[in-house]
Design a protein around this motif. Structure first.
Motif, PDB file in Angstrom:
ATOM      1  N   ARG A  16       0.951  -1.313   0.008  1.00  0.00           N
ATOM      2  CA  ARG A  16      -0.145  -0.397   0.023  1.00  0.00           C
ATOM      3  C   ARG A  16       1.031   1.103  -0.024  1.00  0.00           C
ATOM      4  N   LEU A  17       1.820   0.720   0.352  1.00  0.00           N
ATOM      5  CA  LEU A  17       2.589   2.003   0.647  1.00  0.00           C
ATOM      6  C   LEU A  17       3.818   2.634  -0.051  1.00  0.00           C
ATOM      7  N   VAL A  18       3.745   1.651  -1.030  1.00  0.00           N
ATOM      8  CA  VAL A  18       4.311   1.911  -2.635  1.00  0.00           C
ATOM      9  C   VAL A  18       3.327   2.346  -3.622  1.00  0.00           C
ATOM     10  N   GLN A  19       1.877   1.857  -3.323  1.00  0.00           N
ATOM     11  CA  GLN A  19       1.064   2.440  -4.374  1.00  0.00           C
ATOM     12  C   GLN A  19       1.012   3.471  -4.017  1.00  0.00           C
ATOM     13  N   LEU A  20       0.255   4.437  -2.453  1.00  0.00           N
ATOM     14  CA  LEU A  20       0.708   5.967  -2.189  1.00  0.00           C
ATOM     15  C   LEU A  20       1.859   6.560  -2.895  1.00  0.00           C
ATOM     16  N   GLN A  21       3.046   6.449  -2.959  1.00  0.00           N
ATOM     17  CA  GLN A  21       3.805   6.990  -3.408  1.00  0.00           C
ATOM     18  C   GLN A  21       3.871   7.176  -4.830  1.00  0.00           C
ATOM     19  N   THR A  22       3.639   6.141  -5.653  1.00  0.00           N
ATOM     20  CA  THR A  22       3.277   6.034  -7.071  1.00  0.00           C
ATOM     21  C   THR A  22       2.555   7.175  -6.990  1.00  0.00           C
ATOM     22  N   GLU A  23       1.134   7.340  -6.188  1.00  0.00           N
ATOM     23  CA  GLU A  23       0.050   8.095  -6.532  1.00  0.00           C
ATOM     24  C   GLU A  23       0.611   9.104  -6.524  1.00  0.00           C
ATOM     25  N   LEU A  24       1.396   9.480  -5.299  1.00  0.00           N
ATOM     26  CA  LEU A  24       1.827  10.914  -5.288  1.00  0.00           C
ATOM     27  C   LEU A  24       2.779  11.749  -6.401  1.00  0.00           C
ATOM     28  N   GLN A  25       3.579  10.903  -6.098  1.00  0.00           N
ATOM     29  CA  GLN A  25       4.709  11.343  -7.548  1.00  0.00           C
ATOM     30  C   GLN A  25       3.858  11.571  -8.493  1.00  0.00           C
ATOM     31  N   THR A  26       2.806  10.934  -9.632  1.00  0.00           N
ATOM     32  CA  THR A  26       2.445  11.899 -10.701  1.00  0.00           C
ATOM     33  C   THR A  26       1.108  12.561 -10.347  1.00  0.00           C
ATOM     34  N   ALA A  27       0.439  12.932  -9.098  1.00  0.00           N
ATOM     35  CA  ALA A  27       0.131  14.180  -7.890  1.00  0.00           C
ATOM     36  C   ALA A  27       1.147  15.160  -8.532  1.00  0.00           C
ATOM     37  N   LEU A  28       2.271  15.003  -8.164  1.00  0.00           N
ATOM     38  CA  LEU A  28       3.486  15.943  -7.597  1.00  0.00           C
ATOM     39  C   LEU A  28       3.978  16.749  -9.260  1.00  0.00           C
ATOM     40  N   ASN A  29       3.495  15.475 -10.477  1.00  0.00           N
ATOM     41  CA  ASN A  29       3.769  16.197 -11.652  1.00  0.00           C
ATOM     42  C   ASN A  29       2.380  17.087 -12.664  1.00  0.00           C
ATOM     43  N   GLN A  30       0.991  16.761 -11.334  1.00  0.00           N
ATOM     44  CA  GLN A  30       0.127  17.623 -11.847  1.00  0.00           C
ATOM     45  C   GLN A  30      -0.378  19.193 -10.884  1.00  0.00           C
ATOM     46  N   MET A  31      -0.181  19.041  -9.124  1.00  0.00           N
ATOM     47  CA  MET A  31      -0.382  19.619  -8.771  1.00  0.00           C
ATOM     48  C   MET A  31       0.918  20.091  -7.837  1.00  0.00           C
ATOM     49  N   GLY A  32       0.643  21.352  -7.133  1.00  0.00           N
ATOM     50  CA  GLY A  32       1.688  21.486  -6.670  1.00  0.00           C
ATOM     51  C   GLY A  32       2.061  21.068  -4.933  1.00  0.00           C
ATOM     52  N   GLU A  33       2.845  21.827  -4.021  1.00  0.00           N
ATOM     53  CA  GLU A  33       3.345  21.336  -3.087  1.00  0.00           C
ATOM     54  C   GLU A  33       2.177  20.990  -2.360  1.00  0.00           C
ATOM     55  N   ASP A  34       1.315  22.913  -2.400  1.00  0.00           N
ATOM     56  CA  ASP A  34       0.582  23.267  -1.010  1.00  0.00           C
ATOM     57  C   ASP A  34      -0.713  22.253  -1.198  1.00  0.00           C
ATOM     58  N   THR A  35      -1.424  21.356  -2.395  1.00  0.00           N
ATOM     59  CA  THR A  35      -2.869  20.647  -2.423  1.00  0.00           C
ATOM     60  C   THR A  35      -3.285  20.365  -1.343  1.00  0.00           C
ATOM     61  N   PRO A  36      -4.289  20.294  -1.385  1.00  0.00           N
ATOM     62  CA  PRO A  36      -4.385  19.467  -0.134  1.00  0.00           C
ATOM     63  C   PRO A  36      -4.873  18.526  -0.166  1.00  0.00           C
ATOM     64  N   ARG A  37      -5.190  17.321  -1.658  1.00  0.00           N
ATOM     65  CA  ARG A  37      -4.524  16.195  -2.004  1.00  0.00           C
ATOM     66  C   ARG A  37      -3.343  15.738  -1.630  1.00  0.00           C
ATOM     67  N   ILE A  38      -2.262  16.214  -1.993  1.00  0.00           N
ATOM     68  CA  ILE A  38      -0.802  16.548  -2.049  1.00  0.00           C
ATOM     69  C   ILE A  38      -0.668  16.171  -0.542  1.00  0.00           C
ATOM     70  N   ARG A  39      -1.753  16.478   0.469  1.00  0.00           N
ATOM     71  CA  ARG A  39      -0.668  16.386   1.786  1.00  0.00           C
ATOM     72  C   ARG A  39      -1.668  15.625   2.905  1.00  0.00           C
ATOM     73  N   VAL A  40      -2.873  15.348   1.604  1.00  0.00           N
ATOM     74  CA  VAL A  40      -3.622  13.921   2.363  1.00  0.00           C
ATOM     75  C   VAL A  40      -2.499  12.963   2.246  1.00  0.00           C
ATOM     76  N   MET A  41      -1.975  12.929   0.436  1.00  0.00           N
ATOM     77  CA  MET A  41      -1.221  11.735   0.324  1.00  0.00           C
ATOM     78  C   MET A  41      -0.523  11.471   1.382  1.00  0.00           C
ATOM     79  N   ARG A  42       0.369  12.852   1.238  1.00  0.00           N
ATOM     80  CA  ARG A  42       1.576  12.483   2.047  1.00  0.00           C
ATOM     81  C   ARG A  42       1.695  11.452   3.721  1.00  0.00           C
TER      82      ARG A  42
END
Length: 422
Positions: A273-299
């Motif tokens: 699950r951790l690997v899956q979330l890290q993969t999703e986080l890298q994909t989201a960082l390519n589309q969104m900024g660091e301060d977005t709510p989704r990025i903070r939730v994923m971190r």
């Protein structure tokens, strides 16, 4: 005038005719042989010495032969009391020899196994001092075997020591053992038929008690050894189960190996699950900024998974059992717990197998002892005589006569031997 015949007779004969006439006369006259010389010297024995020697031999014969024979015959005829016998036949048998279906099997299997040794034990017991003591506790021996009238030879004297009573009992009881059939033949004599049968009944009963005691003693010895093995195995099994229970209470795990497998599966799932979330986080960082709510939730989720994985790894590597140790160190990991659990489980399984084997041995010993149990089989109950069989009056008188004649003959031969040498 002379005739011719007269002239021939008167005329002198010729030498030839005279020689022929002498030869004829020699052959006609039988020649008596000379008497053979005798080498044995002729001893002139006075007639008075022969008569004296004969009188001595006759007196010795009367004293050594006639007097003992007449005295024995008189005692046997008028003083010896009648004796009656009671006979019984029995054998020592075991339970495994009771499978015989016919009477021949009963007699042929009676001496199998070690019943022969028990029969010899019984043979000695019947003639022993112990039997006399038991007879004294049950009967009045003076009333049964006491002297009858003037019969002092066959009766039991009063106030005798135990050794003489044993000798007298051995003269009144006859027991023999036939090794081929395993049967003991008992014969008891007494002065009345009822007393003889009562004593024989008591002897059979006491013999049965002895055999039962021997069988029970052997059974108790065998079962006691097997029971002791069972008790030791049961105690060892109890200790092994208690140690395993204490380990589970401290480690809070029923089976550390199964717990390790579940923990490994859980950690693998969390890491996946951790690997899956890290993969999703890298994909989201390519589309969104660091301060977005989704990025903070994923971190936040990634940090939670990492903390949970670390906690599971800590529990897997060092559980509460290590943290609750005396020195408080976390050096006891799952490997040591599994090793400790395997040792306790192996001890428990071995103790269970030992206990099961001991129980099996005890049951087998119980069956074997029951199969080899001895008992007394009575084939002929003590009999009740109607005629007296003892003492053998004619036979005893004849034995005394033969012994007396033999002694007198030895004395006479010794006398003549000494006389001829002198």
């Amino acid at each position: 005038m002379k005739t011719d015949s007269e002239s021939d007779v008167s005329s002198p004969k010729s030498p030839s005719l005279r020689l022929l006439q002498e030869l004829l006369e020699t052959r006609a006259t039988p020649v008596e042989p000379p008497p053979a010389p005798t080498h044995e010297p002729q001893i002139d024995v006075p007639e008075r010495g022969l008569r004296f020697r004969h009188k001595v031999l006759i007196a010795a014969c009367a004293l050594m032969v006639a007097v003992p024979t007449v005295a024995t015959g008189t005692y046997m005829a008028f003083f010896a009391a009648d004796q009656y016998h009671s006979a019984a036949s029995f054998s020592v048998r075991s339970m495994d020899s009771a499978q015989a279906s016919d009477i021949l099997g009963v007699f042929t299997q009676a001496s199998t196994g070690s019943t022969a040794s028990d029969s010899y034990v019984l043979l000695d017991f019947i003639r022993s001092e112990k039997m006399v003591q038991r007879l004294e506790s049950q009967f009045d021996l003076n009333a049964i075997f006491g002297r009858r009238g003037l019969d002092f030879f066959y009766g039991l004297g009063e106030d005798l020591p135990i050794e003489e009573k044993v000798d007298y009992w051995q003269s009144m009881v006859d027991v023999s053992f036939d090794h081929a059939s395993g049967i003991l033949n008992l014969e008891v004599r007494a002065f009345t038929p009822e007393d003889a049968r009562a004593v024989a009944d008591f002897v059979v009963q006491e013999s049965e008690k002895v055999i039962n005691d021997l069988s029970l003693s052997a059974r108790n010895e065998v079962l006691a050894a097997s029971q002791q093995e069972v008790e030791l195995a049961e105690e060892r099994l109890s200790r092994a189960r208690a140690a395993l229970q204490d380990f589970r209470a401290v480690s809070q795990e029923a089976d550390p190996l199964e717990g390790a497998k579940l923990a490994a599966q859980l950690i693998a799932t969390l890491e996946q699950r951790l690997v899956q979330l890290q993969t999703e986080l890298q994909t989201a960082l390519n589309q969104m900024g660091e301060d977005t709510p989704r990025i903070r939730v994923m971190r936040s989720e990634i940090q939670s998974l990492e903390a949970q994985i670390e906690a599971e790894k800590q529990r897997f590597g060092s559980g509460p059992a290590a943290k609750g140790s005396r020195n408080g160190s976390a050096s006891s990991g799952v490997a040591s717990r599994i090793q400790r659990y395997d040792a306790l489980e192996t001890e428990r399984e071995f103790a269970e197998r030992t206990y099961t084997s001991a129980l099996t041995s005890l049951e087998r010993a119980r069956m074997d002892v029951s199969g080899r149990q001895r008992y007394l089989a009575v084939f002929i109950d003590p009999t009740l005589s109607e005629l007296s069989q003892y003492p053998s009056r004619i036979w005893n008188t004849l034995l005394v006569f033969i012994a007396s004649v033999f002694a007198w003959s030895l004395g006479a031969m010794a006398y003549y031997n000494i006389r001829d040498r002198n």
